[in-house]
Design an enzyme around this catalytic site. Structure first.
Site, PDB file in Angstrom:
ATOM      1  N   HIS A  65      34.009  45.814  44.420  1.00 19.52           N
ATOM      2  CA  HIS A  65      33.774  46.345  43.080  1.00 19.52           C
ATOM      3  C   HIS A  65      32.586  46.219  43.151  1.00 19.52           C
ATOM      4  O   HIS A  65      32.252  45.384  43.409  1.00 19.52           O
ATOM      5  CB  HIS A  65      34.987  45.050  42.495  1.00 19.52           C
ATOM      6  N   ASP A  67      32.309  45.337  39.183  1.00 18.67           N
ATOM      7  CA  ASP A  67      32.029  44.484  38.608  1.00 18.67           C
ATOM      8  C   ASP A  67      31.626  43.137  39.643  1.00 18.67           C
ATOM      9  O   ASP A  67      31.935  42.760  40.037  1.00 18.67           O
ATOM     10  CB  ASP A  67      33.160  44.395  37.503  1.00 18.67           C
ATOM     11  N   ASP A  96      28.144  39.202  46.155  1.00 12.49           N
ATOM     12  CA  ASP A  96      29.824  38.729  46.224  1.00 12.49           C
ATOM     13  C   ASP A  96      29.816  40.187  44.453  1.00 12.49           C
ATOM     14  O   ASP A  96      29.376  40.057  43.503  1.00 12.49           O
ATOM     15  CB  ASP A  96      30.295  38.197  45.249  1.00 12.49           C
ATOM     16  N   GLU A 126      37.546  43.691  39.479  1.00 12.96           N
ATOM     17  CA  GLU A 126      38.216  42.691  40.123  1.00 12.96           C
ATOM     18  C   GLU A 126      37.785  41.688  39.684  1.00 12.96           C
ATOM     19  O   GLU A 126      38.765  40.291  39.959  1.00 12.96           O
ATOM     20  CB  GLU A 126      37.229  43.074  41.583  1.00 12.96           C
ATOM     21  N   HIS A 340      29.232  33.438  42.801  1.00 16.21           N
ATOM     22  CA  HIS A 340      29.175  33.297  41.401  1.00 16.21           C
ATOM     23  C   HIS A 340      28.342  32.072  41.066  1.00 16.21           C
ATOM     24  O   HIS A 340      28.088  31.468  39.530  1.00 16.21           O
ATOM     25  CB  HIS A 340      30.604  32.563  41.197  1.00 16.21           C
TER      26      HIS A 340
END
Length: 367
Positions: A65, A67, A96, A126, A340
């Site tokens: 992904h 995003d 990520d 995702e 994150h």
């Protein structure tokens, strides 16, 4: 050899906060003119499938992904201006999972000796709900009769050292709510009430923390984890009319929603109650002896000198969707220590080695 670091830096400049790809999918398609491109868009979510047939043998896919989650506050740099410092690249999405995407895009672009079909499945949804993301690409591929046999999802999987972990499964997630019904009344006259807390108390130990199965080589036990209990009006002289219990089960492939329903029916039998249970994501487990598991582990060992551990730890990923369509899928990528987080970063050496691992896998994979 494609410059994977230069390509990654370019990807990191796209402000692709879920579900907006910010043009990154078109950028990748333009970078891969030798691959047939199919764009799929539904309800504002964009997906891209790139395909190239080299021969008539196996169909191997890479998935990922573009995003990212919002950057948040407190960064030392602009989170969408990649910055190199002390052997790391800092930016949102470095771990990520734009590093994984950059590695497999460049590896596929440089592929020459592959005897089947290579596909890239890319989505911009995702990190969000994922309702119209990878699942739409898989629906399309099934309709076309072109689902891959094997797939690698380049999620960040490694723990202490790059190369130490390949994920061959993930737990699912079951969410539930149980409402115990009673009859509200004055605490001074308990005989005139039906206190749902008193109904619950003697049986609660059979439910809270209960293991629905004993686990397996690759899964911990599917434990019922209580997340919330509510009832009453927060006063001392009125008994509650009802009590609600919310719970979550990170379930293995040994426990299903129907198993949970059956257990609840048995534990709460004789009590007036109702419940609502939903599987938000399903578990998957790929055979450790599958060709894609063995081949990827061999490539990781060859490039890093580390024999990777096979496990199913962590949350959920789009690999579960591929597994639902019968694809033998594994996950492998860079370390995940800052996913994150503020000041997310990836080791430059990790990115280069990830490209080399994927290139070696493509070069030597035989389905």
């Amino acid at each position: 050899m494609s410059d994977v670091l230069e390509f990654l830096n370019r990807l990191l400049e796209f402000k692709s906060i879920t579900p907006d790809d910010d043009g990154s999918l078109k950028f990748i398609a333009d970078f891969m003119p030798e691959f047939e491109a199919k764009f799929l868009e539904k309800n504002g979510t964009k997906n891209l499938i790139l395909t190239k047939k080299f021969g008539d043998e196996t169909h191997l896919a890479f998935a990922g992904h573009l995003d990212v989650v919002p950057p948040g506050n407190g960064w030392d740099i602009d989170p969408f201006t990649p910055t190199i410092k002390d052997g790391y690249i800092y930016a949102r999405g470095t771990q990520d999972m734009k590093s994984g995407v950059a590695a497999f895009v460049c590896a596929c672009k440089d592929a020459k000796n592959f005897n089947g079909t290579l596909s890239l499945i890319l989505t911009s949804d995702e990190e969000g709900d994922g309702t119209y993301g990878t699942i739409e690409a898989l629906k399309f591929l099934k309709q076309q009769g072109n689902l891959p046999e094997f797939a690698v999802v380049a999620e960040p999987t490694c723990d202490e050292k790059f190369g130490d972990t390949i994920k061959i499964g993930r737990r699912g997630s079951i969410n539930g709510k149980i409402l115990i019904k009673g009859k509200q009344g004055h605490a001074a006259y308990p005989q005139k009430c039906v206190n749902p807390v008193h109904l619950l108390a003697p049986i609660f130990a059979k439910f809270a923390g209960y293991d629905m199965d004993s686990g397996s080589d690759f899964f911990d036990a599917s434990k019922i984890v209580i997340t919330d209990i509510r009832g009453g009006m927060q006063v001392c002289n009125v008994t509650p009319n009802d009590v609600s219990i919310m719970f979550n089960i990170r379930n293995s492939n040994l426990t299903s929603v129907d198993d949970v329903k059956s257990y609840i029916d048995s534990v709460f039998a004789g009590i007036d109650f109702e419940y609502d249970i939903k599987q938000s994501s399903k578990p998957y487990l790929t055979d450790k002896d599958s060709k894609v598991v063995k081949a990827l582990a061999k490539s990781v060992d060859k490039i890093t000198g580390i024999t990777p551990e096979l496990n199913s730890k962590g949350g959920t990923s789009d690999a579960r969707l591929l597994a639902e369509y019968g694809v033998k899928v594994v996950e492998f990528g860079v370390k995940n220590d800052r996913i994150h987080a503020v000041n997310e970063r990836v080791g430059i050496d990790e990115v280069i080695k990830l490209y080399e691992i994927f290139s070696d896998l493509i070069e030597n994979f035989r389905g």
